[in-house]
Design a protein around this motif. Structure first.
Motif, PDB file in Angstrom:
ATOM      1  N   VAL A 166     -39.789 -25.272 100.711  1.00  0.00           N
ATOM      2  CA  VAL A 166     -40.733 -24.913 101.772  1.00  0.00           C
ATOM      3  C   VAL A 166     -42.063 -25.617 101.526  1.00  0.00           C
ATOM      4  N   GLN A 167     -42.461 -25.636 100.261  1.00  0.00           N
ATOM      5  CA  GLN A 167     -43.691 -26.307  99.842  1.00  0.00           C
ATOM      6  C   GLN A 167     -43.586 -27.820 100.086  1.00  0.00           C
ATOM      7  N   ASP A 175     -42.925 -28.543 103.979  1.00  0.00           N
ATOM      8  CA  ASP A 175     -43.681 -27.776 104.951  1.00  0.00           C
ATOM      9  C   ASP A 175     -42.767 -27.178 106.023  1.00  0.00           C
ATOM     10  N   LEU A 176     -41.766 -26.465 105.584  1.00  0.00           N
ATOM     11  CA  LEU A 176     -40.778 -25.901 106.512  1.00  0.00           C
ATOM     12  C   LEU A 176     -41.354 -24.682 107.226  1.00  0.00           C
ATOM     13  N   THR A 177     -40.887 -24.433 108.436  1.00  0.00           N
ATOM     14  CA  THR A 177     -41.325 -23.266 109.202  1.00  0.00           C
ATOM     15  C   THR A 177     -40.110 -22.418 109.568  1.00  0.00           C
ATOM     16  N   GLN A 178     -40.401 -21.273 110.217  1.00  0.00           N
ATOM     17  CA  GLN A 178     -39.313 -20.406 110.670  1.00  0.00           C
ATOM     18  C   GLN A 178     -38.340 -21.152 111.578  1.00  0.00           C
ATOM     19  N   LEU A 235     -37.948 -15.208 101.767  1.00  0.00           N
ATOM     20  CA  LEU A 235     -39.327 -15.609 101.497  1.00  0.00           C
ATOM     21  C   LEU A 235     -40.274 -14.425 101.693  1.00  0.00           C
ATOM     22  N   PHE A 283     -43.694 -13.029 109.299  1.00  0.00           N
ATOM     23  CA  PHE A 283     -42.319 -13.360 108.942  1.00  0.00           C
ATOM     24  C   PHE A 283     -41.315 -12.765 109.922  1.00  0.00           C
ATOM     25  N   ARG A 314     -41.025 -15.627 115.322  1.00  0.00           N
ATOM     26  CA  ARG A 314     -41.617 -16.947 115.508  1.00  0.00           C
ATOM     27  C   ARG A 314     -42.681 -16.929 116.593  1.00  0.00           C
ATOM     28  N   PHE A 360     -49.344 -20.506 110.841  1.00  0.00           N
ATOM     29  CA  PHE A 360     -48.569 -19.768 109.863  1.00  0.00           C
ATOM     30  C   PHE A 360     -47.526 -20.692 109.246  1.00  0.00           C
ATOM     31  N   THR A 361     -47.530 -20.818 107.950  1.00  0.00           N
ATOM     32  CA  THR A 361     -46.469 -21.556 107.283  1.00  0.00           C
ATOM     33  C   THR A 361     -45.752 -20.580 106.366  1.00  0.00           C
ATOM     34  N   LEU A 362     -44.510 -20.915 106.041  1.00  0.00           N
ATOM     35  CA  LEU A 362     -43.736 -20.044 105.153  1.00  0.00           C
ATOM     36  C   LEU A 362     -44.283 -20.110 103.732  1.00  0.00           C
ATOM     37  N   ARG A 363     -45.046 -21.164 103.474  1.00  0.00           N
ATOM     38  CA  ARG A 363     -45.594 -21.397 102.153  1.00  0.00           C
ATOM     39  C   ARG A 363     -46.594 -20.301 101.793  1.00  0.00           C
TER      40      ARG A 363
END
Lengths: 323, 192
Positions: free
Chosen positions: A109-110, A113-116, A129, B90, B93, B187-190
């Motif tokens: 993800v880091q 830079d992945l998203t939902q 996550l 989370f 989306r 918003f990022t999952l990071r």
């Protein structure tokens, strides 16, 4: 290639991290998330983009595409630290390879830079996550509580009036008791007692033996004193007693008995610990308690005198003699 | 009531109105030590009288206090609000996804804090742009907190909504006016 375009669309939707391979192991199409992580429409042999970690020794792409396996482990050449899991499904004229980030998901993800939107709704990665993040927060709260409990405990300990090992009063407890006696009007005896040969017990038999001796002496002190007498251990093997309303003669007899009891050998794990006790004492009236510091000083001199005259005995201080 | 809820009230009052207001509210509600531990459980009536005394000190109705509490959970200052809004992001989306996911909210929260049991939430789609949100029994005034949370989450997603209590019905009506009113917060999952 036998995979048709409606099937590709299905795969894109359900398995966005897939690649369709031909019989030579060349990528013919890929899901949107795979396209994203390799940085553009992937072309050419799959093994140009990924290092195959497992199964080992499989370097021929034509053999690879014929191997039906759930146990592929691959790393992208650009992110060699990521360990991705793969499932390979051979088909007429090629294979479908579906990937997952496995335990490297946080790093992936880091890195990308992945998203939902990069995971299908049915994939639990986003929930995982969420769990990782929630867990980190809960852990932080728990650590915080533990730290505060620990510091509260330390504060409570430092405010305690009791010696943890023996249950007698400690130096702070003694100070409080002295202050109370200073307020009163009763005459009082002060006894300072040191153990003889305690250091050699500690040195030869260890600290556990030393602790056992201290507990034993504390029990004797409780037995040879009355309910209202103050008995304190002020560190190491030094004991302090404050005995209200006692004559010099009574005290002297009582100390004889106490010292003789302390001198009896004490058993510890099959070994005999031999110690003794020396004491200095004074009997004063309430007014003389006010200058407690001075009283301790002259009583300590008496203790020193007892040690000088061969130990295992007690000596009165100068002030007591005038009574 | 779970200590986390009481801590959230404490953080909201202290951050928004200051320590003095918090001390006054605590004194009126007889809160022991004037603070809460996040991992302990407290008697429900204590939380209720705390809300009542907050309302009195702030000269507002308890409903208004609860609604502001809800929105401060998301958009308040400090790391705590960053954490809640991230955790809630989370679950969907888009804002509409988020509304649909409200049914799962108690389960989602129990995943993070197993002993924190929130009342059920039910979402009904009446039109593609009109939703009806109702809450289960258990916490009086809970729907007002939800109201504040929804208002703040709409901001997070950059969506323009109208949220109203419906006369004669126990739920909230959420009308989506513009799905892309602002860019919203990224918003990022990071994890930050």
């Amino acid at each position: 290639m036998t995979i048709s375009s409606p099937q590709t669309s299905l795969l894109d939707h359900l398995c966005p991290l897939h690649a369709v391979l031909d019989a030579e192991g060349q990528i013919t199409s890929s899901g949107p998330t795979l396209t994203k992580i390799v940085g553009g429409d992937p072309q050419g042999p799959i093994l140009d983009l990924f290092d195959l970690r497992r199964p080992t020794g499989l370097t021929d792409p034509q053999t690879l595409v014929k191997t039906r396996t759930d146990r592929l482990l691959l790393s992208p050449k650009t992110q060699p630290d990521l360990k991705m899991k793969g499932v390979l499904h051979p088909m007429q004229g090629g294979a479908v390879l579906n990937l997952s980030f496995g335990l490297s998901v946080r790093e992936a993800v880091q890195a990308y830079d992945l998203t939902q939107h990069d995971f299908p709704e049915t994939d639990l990665t986003v929930e995982m996550l969420y769990m990782i993040e929630a867990n980190t927060l809960a852990m932080t709260a728990a650590i915080d509580v533990t730290r505060r409990l620990q510091s509260a405990r330390q504060r409570a300990e430092s405010a305690s009036h009791t010696d943890q090992l023996t249950g007698l009063l400690n130096r702070r407890g003694l100070e409080v008791a002295v202050d109370a006696l200073k307020e009163g009007t009763v005459p009082c005896a002060l006894v300072l007692m040191d153990l003889d040969h305690f250091k050699s017990v500690n040195d030869t038999l260890g600290h556990a033996a030393g602790d056992r001796v201290l507990e034993h002496v504390a029990n004797l002190l409780r037995r040879y004193t009355r309910q209202n007498d103050v008995v304190a251990r002020c560190g190491g093997d030094e004991f302090t007693l404050l005995i209200p309303e006692i004559t010099a003669q009574d005290l002297s007899q009582r100390l004889d008995a106490l010292i003789s009891a302390v001198s009896a050998p004490i058993e510890f794990e099959g070994q005999m610990c031999r110690i003794g006790a020396s004491a200095g004492w004074s009997v004063v009236d309430a007014a003389e308690l006010k200058d407690f510091e001075n009283l301790v000083k002259i009583t300590d001199e008496a203790l020193y005198a007892a040690k000088q005259s061969g130990r295992s005995c007690h000596r009165p201080a100068q002030v007591a003699q005038k009574l | 009531m779970h200590g986390l809820i009481n801590c959230a009230i404490e953080r909201f009052v202290r951050n928004t109105y200051g320590d003095q207001t918090w001390r006054m509210a605590c004194a009126a509600a007889a809160v022991p030590e004037q603070k809460f531990e996040p991992l302990l459980t407290y008697e429900d009536p204590l939380t209720q009288s705390l809300i009542a005394s907050c309302a009195e000190v702030l000269r507002r109705t308890p409903d208004e206090v609860l609604e502001d509490l809800g929105s401060s959970l998301i958009s308040g200052a400090g790391d705590a609000a960053v954490a809640t809004r991230r955790l809630l992001r989370f679950s969907g989306r888009s804002f509409v996804d988020f509304l649909y996911a409200l049914d799962d909210l108690p389960d989602r929260i129990a995943l993070a804090v197993p002993d924190l049991k929130l009342p059920e939430l039910h979402v009904e789609e009446q039109r593609p742009d009109l939703f009806y949100v109702s809450a289960g029994e258990g916490w009086p005034g809970y729907l007002h907190v939800v109201h504040g949370v929804l208002r703040a989450m709409a901001d997070e997603y950059g969506v323009l909504v109208l949220i109203d209590l419906v006369d004669g019905k126990p739920g909230l009506e959420v009308q989506v006016i513009d799905m892309a009113f602002t860019a919203g917060r990224a918003f990022t999952l990071r994890a930050g």
